[in-house]
Design an enzyme around this catalytic site. Structure first.
Site, PDB file in Angstrom:
ATOM      1  N   ASP A  80      55.013  25.803  13.832  1.00 25.43           N
ATOM      2  CA  ASP A  80      55.989  26.874  13.617  1.00 25.43           C
ATOM      3  C   ASP A  80      56.882  26.416  12.472  1.00 25.43           C
ATOM      4  OD1 ASP A  80      55.157  28.581  15.689  1.00 25.43           O
ATOM      5  OD2 ASP A  80      56.264  27.412  17.166  1.00 25.43           O
TER       6      ASP A  80
ATOM      7  N   ASP B 112      53.297  38.633  21.007  1.00 27.25           N
ATOM      8  CA  ASP B 112      54.345  37.969  21.777  1.00 27.25           C
ATOM      9  C   ASP B 112      54.667  38.898  22.932  1.00 27.25           C
ATOM     10  OD1 ASP B 112      54.470  35.915  19.900  1.00 27.25           O
ATOM     11  OD2 ASP B 112      55.934  37.000  18.675  1.00 27.25           O
TER      12      ASP B 112
END
Length: 252
Positions: A11, A130
């Site tokens: 990330d 998500d």
């Protein structure tokens, strides 16, 4: 029978690898180029790079950084964050990405999935979802790095995206993200058993047993993790040896 895959995730924020819990409280986890090279060397099956604030900051994924990382690895490389057009994808593929991951832009403009599949093939298109389980027990899709809730159920959007040409689903449970309490087995199993494409489980991996669970019980095709690898809590090689001992079909 296809081998199960172990995928470390980078990330990226401001050019550094970061990791948080439930999508907040980010902390620095190191240099992405060094980490990518290390994971490839340790036997990771693939590498995922997500520029986590690209959509919110309305800018493009860091193609220069993608290029640097790609020169240090020899495994399939998926890149996501801020991708909203065929041209964006072309730039990333030219800089060393093998697959791209789309999330918010694809939800807002489903035609994008179709366009990308037509241009680059479904094997190149990973749809990232998500999702969060709400009080009503349903799993809903969230956008903009988990900041915006929609009324769309996770399975409905996944099915639609696969129909449009997505070749793989990267499923992240926001409830489980960074908790190291185990993957979201129920929603992962639902997608893995009802979709015709591979499902990558993400969010919650904290112990080797969790990977056995997500492969055996939730039928995931791949398991993605970040902090346990970044902070050297679990090594990729020992994890794969452990999975092999548990009769999980894994590439050593």
């Amino acid at each position: 029978m296809l081998t199960k895959r172990i995928i470390p995730c980078l990330d990226i924020k401001d050019g550094r690898t970061v990791k948080g819990t439930n999508f907040v409280d980010l902390r620095d986890a190191g240099d992405p180029v060094e980490l990518g090279a290390l994971y490839a060397q340790q036997g990771a099956d693939e590498l995922v790079f997500l520029d986590i604030t690209a959509t919110v900051e309305k800018r493009k994924t860091l193609s220069e950084l993608v290029n640097k990382i790609s020169h240090h690895i020899n495994i399939p490389f998926t890149v996501g964050g801020g991708i909203s057009s065929v041209d964006d994808v072309r730039v990333l593929l030219q800089n060393g990405a093998d697959k791209i991951s789309v999330n918010t832009a694809a939800y807002k403009n489903p035609q994008l999935v179709q366009d990308l599949e037509k241009e680059f093939g479904s094997q190149c298109v990973v749809l990232a979802i998500d999702t969060r389980q709400e009080d009503d027990g349903e799993w809903y899709v969230y956008l903009n790095g988990g900041r915006v809730k929609t009324e769309t159920k996770c399975l409905d959007w996944a099915k639609k995206a696969v129909d449009l040409g997505a070749g793989e689903i990267l499923l992240t449970s926001m409830n489980h993200d960074g908790t190291k309490q185990g993957f979201a087995l129920d929603i992962t199993r639902t997608l893995a058993t009802q979709l015709s494409v591979p499902v990558i489980a993400s969010g919650g991996g904290g112990a080797m047993e969790h990977f056995v669970d997500v492969f055996e019980n939730a039928k995931a095709d791949a398991a993605l993790a970040a902090s346990i690898f970044h902070f050297k809590e679990i090594g990729i090689e020992p994890l794969k040896e452990y999975l092999k001992e548990k009769n999980i079909n894994i590439r050593i």
